[in-house]
Design an enzyme around this catalytic site. Structure first.
Site, PDB file in Angstrom:
ATOM      1  N   CYS A  81       1.488  -1.415  -0.080  1.00 33.80           N
ATOM      2  CA  CYS A  81       0.109   0.263  -0.011  1.00 33.80           C
ATOM      3  C   CYS A  81       0.477   1.233   0.358  1.00 33.80           C
ATOM      4  CB  CYS A  81      -0.734   0.122   1.218  1.00 33.80           C
ATOM      5  SG  CYS A  81      -1.674   1.892   2.271  1.00 33.80           S
ATOM      6  N   CYS A 128      -7.858  -1.444   7.301  1.00 34.23           N
ATOM      7  CA  CYS A 128      -6.774  -1.128   7.441  1.00 34.23           C
ATOM      8  C   CYS A 128      -6.739   0.201   9.047  1.00 34.23           C
ATOM      9  CB  CYS A 128      -7.563   1.037   6.834  1.00 34.23           C
ATOM     10  SG  CYS A 128      -5.674   2.248   6.735  1.00 34.23           S
ATOM     11  N   GLN A 145     -10.726  18.569   9.327  1.00 36.25           N
ATOM     12  CA  GLN A 145      -8.825  17.592   9.635  1.00 36.25           C
ATOM     13  C   GLN A 145      -9.739  16.412   9.511  1.00 36.25           C
ATOM     14  OE1 GLN A 145      -6.992  18.909   9.445  1.00 36.25           O
ATOM     15  NE2 GLN A 145      -7.017  20.733   9.273  1.00 36.25           N
ATOM     16  N   ASP A 159      -4.505  28.750   6.116  1.00 31.18           N
ATOM     17  CA  ASP A 159      -4.639  26.986   6.318  1.00 31.18           C
ATOM     18  C   ASP A 159      -4.879  26.489   4.410  1.00 31.18           C
ATOM     19  OD1 ASP A 159      -4.203  24.574   6.779  1.00 31.18           O
ATOM     20  OD2 ASP A 159      -6.153  24.465   7.762  1.00 31.18           O
ATOM     21  N   CYS A 193       0.230  22.236   5.299  1.00 28.10           N
ATOM     22  CA  CYS A 193       0.684  20.787   5.388  1.00 28.10           C
ATOM     23  C   CYS A 193       1.301  20.226   4.690  1.00 28.10           C
ATOM     24  CB  CYS A 193      -0.825  20.117   5.156  1.00 28.10           C
ATOM     25  SG  CYS A 193      -1.610  20.882   3.707  1.00 28.10           S
TER      26      CYS A 193
HETATM   27  N1  SAH Z   1      -9.031  25.991   8.094  1.00 26.97           N
HETATM   28  C1  SAH Z   1     -10.024  24.175   7.686  1.00 26.97           C
HETATM   29  C2  SAH Z   1      -9.149  23.626   6.304  1.00 26.97           C
HETATM   30  C3  SAH Z   1      -8.125  24.076   5.604  1.00 26.97           C
HETATM   31  S1  SAH Z   1      -8.174  22.360   4.253  1.00 26.97           S
HETATM   32  C4  SAH Z   1     -10.056  23.346   8.922  1.00 26.97           C
HETATM   33  O1  SAH Z   1      -8.673  23.478   9.160  1.00 26.97           O
HETATM   34  O2  SAH Z   1     -10.783  21.999   8.633  1.00 26.97           O
HETATM   35  C5  SAH Z   1      -7.729  24.346   3.159  1.00 26.97           C
HETATM   36  C6  SAH Z   1      -9.453  24.578   2.710  1.00 26.97           C
HETATM   37  O3  SAH Z   1      -8.787  25.588   1.260  1.00 26.97           O
HETATM   38  C7  SAH Z   1      -9.976  23.890   1.417  1.00 26.97           C
HETATM   39  O4  SAH Z   1     -11.550  24.202   3.161  1.00 26.97           O
HETATM   40  C8  SAH Z   1     -10.578  23.787   0.475  1.00 26.97           C
HETATM   41  O5  SAH Z   1     -11.936  24.111  -0.344  1.00 26.97           O
HETATM   42  C9  SAH Z   1     -10.478  25.988   0.554  1.00 26.97           C
HETATM   43  N2  SAH Z   1      -9.868  26.242  -0.575  1.00 26.97           N
HETATM   44  C10 SAH Z   1      -8.977  25.973  -1.518  1.00 26.97           C
HETATM   45  N3  SAH Z   1      -8.282  26.712  -1.993  1.00 26.97           N
HETATM   46  C11 SAH Z   1      -9.137  27.733  -2.024  1.00 26.97           C
HETATM   47  C12 SAH Z   1      -8.869  29.318  -2.470  1.00 26.97           C
HETATM   48  N4  SAH Z   1      -8.359  29.823  -3.331  1.00 26.97           N
HETATM   49  N5  SAH Z   1      -9.427  30.629  -1.617  1.00 26.97           N
HETATM   50  C13 SAH Z   1     -10.177  29.582  -0.368  1.00 26.97           C
HETATM   51  N6  SAH Z   1     -10.586  28.379  -0.389  1.00 26.97           N
HETATM   52  C14 SAH Z   1      -9.497  27.451  -0.649  1.00 26.97           C
END
Ligand code: SAH
Length: 454
Positions: free
Chosen positions: A80, A162, A286, A384, A411
Site C-alpha cells: 500500500c 486499514c 481534519q 490554512d 500541510c
Molecule cells: N481551515 C480548515 C480547512 C483547511 S483545508 C480546517 O482546518 O478544517 C483548506 C481549505 O481551503 C479547503 O476547505 C479548500 O476547499 C479551501 N480552498 C482551496 N483553495 C482555495 C482558494 N483559492 N480560496 C479559498 N479557499 C480555498
C-alpha cells in the site's frame, strides 16, 4: 560502474527523502532510493530502475537491520502507498519529520532553525483517521476489489482493514464488496470510462459517533440501492447518512460536485475544541480529530487574542479554526471556496451561538482584495491553504492590509517555506514554527507558524 536493472548490490541506508524512502549511495556516488528501508540498515538491494545519477531499488534481504526498526504490524505495508514509516519506531519517525521541516524552512525559507519547536503529536498511532476514500475495481479473475492504490500507482490493492481507519469502516467495506458482487455490478474502469462505482468514501464523527457513507458513482446511482442502504442500516446503528456523489468526469479528482441523499440527513456532526461542527460530503474536515485540537490550540496561542481583534480565517473550510477563536475576538471573517463548506460554516456559527462571524464564499486572494476595498483592517490573519500554498498576490494583499500577526497553518513544509520567505520580504518575520504530526505513519507533516509585523 553503471548500475544495471536487476543487479543486486549491497547498500548502507544513510538518509530519508521527504516522501519517506530510504537513500544510500554507491561507491560511485549514485543515490539509490529504497522504499521501506531505514537509516542504519545494511541491505542487499535489487535495482529496479536506473537513471544517470540515481536509481530505484527494492530490498532483497536485510543484512544488518537499523536499530530504529520495528515490526510493521500491517499485512499491507509492503504493497500500500499510505504509510511509509510502519517499520520504524515513532521516535525515529519524529526525527525524520522534524528534519524534513528543518530542511525546508532553512534551505528554501532561509529561516533560522532555532525558530522550529519540537514536533507535537497525540501518540495515537493506529485508527486515528476519520475519513477514507477507497477506490473500487475488479481483479483479473473478475473479483470485486476495494482498498488502496499501490505506491505511486493507480493499481488497486484489495484490503479488508486499514490500521489508520476506525474498525467500523471494515463493516462498510465488507457490505459494499458483497453487494457489488451479488448484484453483479461493474465498478468504474479508469481506462475505458465504463462501469459505475468509483470510490467508497466514509466519514466518521469520532466524538458524536455519527457515520456517513458516500458512494462516488459514474452516473446517478447504483442498481438496487435500497438493498444496499438496508444492509448498511441494519449493520450500523450509528449510520446517519448515505450519499450518492455523481462524478462522470475522466479525472483523478475523487468527488464530483453533485450529491443525492439516499438515506438520512446528508451530513454528520462532530465536535472539536468544545464546539459542534456540521460536515457535508464536499466540505473539508481534519482527518485526525485529536491532533486537530492540538493544532488549533497552538494556532490560538499564536493568534494571541484579547477580545478586541478583527480576525480573518482564510481557507476556513467549515469554519473550524476561526469559530474555535471567535469568542476571543471582536469579529471573525472566514473565506472558503467550496460553497457547501461555507453553508456548513454559517450553520456552525449558528449551532454554537456565535454571532460575530461572517463567512464569504470565494477565492481567498479575491476575497482579501474585496475586504481591503471595504476598509476592514484585521489584527490577525489565519491562513490554512491546501498543499500548493498561497498565491503571491494574497501575501501581498495581506501585507498591505497590515495585520499585526499572521498564523500560517500548512500541510506542506516546502510551499510553507517558500511562502514564509515572501512574507519575510513583505515585513513579516517568522517567530515560531511548530510541527504537528497529524499523519502518523505517513510521510506527511503539518506545521503552524506565528509571524509578526516588524
Ligand atoms: N481551515 C480548515 C480547512 C483547511 S483545508 C480546517 O482546518 O478544517 C483548506 C481549505 O481551503 C479547503 O476547505 C479548500 O476547499 C479551501 N480552498 C482551496 N483553495 C482555495 C482558494 N483559492 N480560496 C479559498 N479557499 C480555498
Amino acid at each position: 560502474m553503471n548500475l544495471q536493472k536487476n543487479q543486486i548490490i549491497e547498500l548502507d541506508i544513510t538518509s530519508m527523502t521527504a516522501e519517506g524512502s530510504g537513500v544510500g549511495k554507491t561507491d560511485e556516488g549514485i543515490a539509490v532510493f529504497v522504499p521501506q528501508s531505514a537509516v542504519g540498515d545494511k541491505i542487499l538491494v535489487k535495482i529496479l530502475k536506473t537513471k544517470k545519477t540515481y536509481a530505484f531499488g527494492k530490498i532483497e534481504r536485510i543484512i544488518t537491520p537499523s536499530k530504529d526498526r520495528k515490526n510493521p504490524d500491517c499485512p499491507y505495508f509492503n504493497k500500500c502507498g499510505g504509510c511509509v514509516y510502519r517499520h520504524i519506531t515513532y521516535d525515529a519517525e519524529k526525527k525524520i519529520k522534524e528534519q524534513k521541516v528543518k530542511d525546508a524552512v532553512t534551505r528554501i525559507g532561509g529561516i533560522d532553525e532555532r525558530k522550529i519547536k519540537p514536533l507535537i503529536s497525540s501518540d495515537k498511532f493506529n485508527r486515528y483517521r476519520n475519513k477514507a476514500q477507497f477506490p473500487v475495481g475488479i481483479d483479473k479473475d473478475g473479483k470485486i476489489i476495494l482498498g488502496f492504490y499501490a505506491f505511486h500507482s493507480h493499481r488497486i490493492i484489495d484490503c479488508d482493514d486499514c490500521m489508520l481507519q476506525p474498525e467500523i469502516f471494515k463493516t462498510v467495506m465488507d457490505i459494499t464488496r458483497g453487494f457489488m458482487t451479488e448484484t453483479n455490478q461493474q465498478p468504474y474502469d479508469e481506462t475505458t470510462g465504463k462501469g459505475k462505482l468509483r470510490h467508497l468514501y466514509i466519514r466518521y464523527g469520532e466524538k458524536t459517533d455519527e457515520l456517513m457513507v458516500c458512494y462516488v458513482v459514474n452516473g446517478n446511482g447504483l442498481k438496487q440501492e435500497d438493498l444496499l442502504v438496508e444492509r448498511l442500516k441494519n449493520a450500523l446503528p450509528n449510520l446517519k447518512s448515505v450519499v450518492i456523489n455523481s462524478n462522470r468526469e475522466k479525472t483523478n479528482v475523487i468527488l464530483g460536485s453533485k450529491n443525492r441523499v439516499a438515506f438520512g440527513q446528508g451530513f454528520i456532526y462532530d465536535e472539536l475544541c468544545g464546539l459542534k461542527f456540521k460536515i457535508s460530503p464536499l466540505s473539508f474536515y481534519q482527518v485526525n480529530r485529536e491532533t486537530a485540537e492540538i493544532l488549533y490550540s497552538k494556532a490560538k496561542e499564536y493568534a494571541n487574542l484579547s477580545g478586541n481583534e478583527v480576525l480573518f480565517d482564510l481557507y476556513c473550510g467549515t469554519g473550524t479554526i476561526g469559530l474555535s477563536m471567535a469568542r476571543d475576538c471582536k469579529q471573525l471573517i472566514g473565506v472558503e471556496i467550496i460553497a457547501d463548506a461555507i453553508d456548513d460554516a454559517k450553520e456552525n456559527a449558528r449551532v454554537n451561538n456565535i454571532d460575530n462571524a461572517r463567512f464569504i464564499c470565494g477565492n481567498a486572494s479575491e476575497a482579501a482584495l474585496m475586504l481591503e476595498k471595504e476598509n476592514i483592517e484585521p489584527d490577525v490573519v489565519v491562513v490554512d491553504p491546501p498543499r500548493k500554498g498561497l498565491e503571491k498576490d494574497l501575501i501581498e494583499t495581506i501585507a498591505r492590509i497590515n495585520p499585526d500577526r499572521v498564523v500560517y497553518v500548512s500541510c506542506d513544509p516546502a510551499t510553507l517555506a517558500r511562502d514564509l520567505k515572501i512574507y519575510g520580504e513583505h515585513g513579516y518575520e517568522t517567530q515560531e514554527i511548530t510541527p504537528v504530526d497529524m499523519f502518523l505513519g505517513t510521510s506527511h507533516i503539518e506545521c503552524v507558524v506565528w509571524m509578526s509585523r516588524v
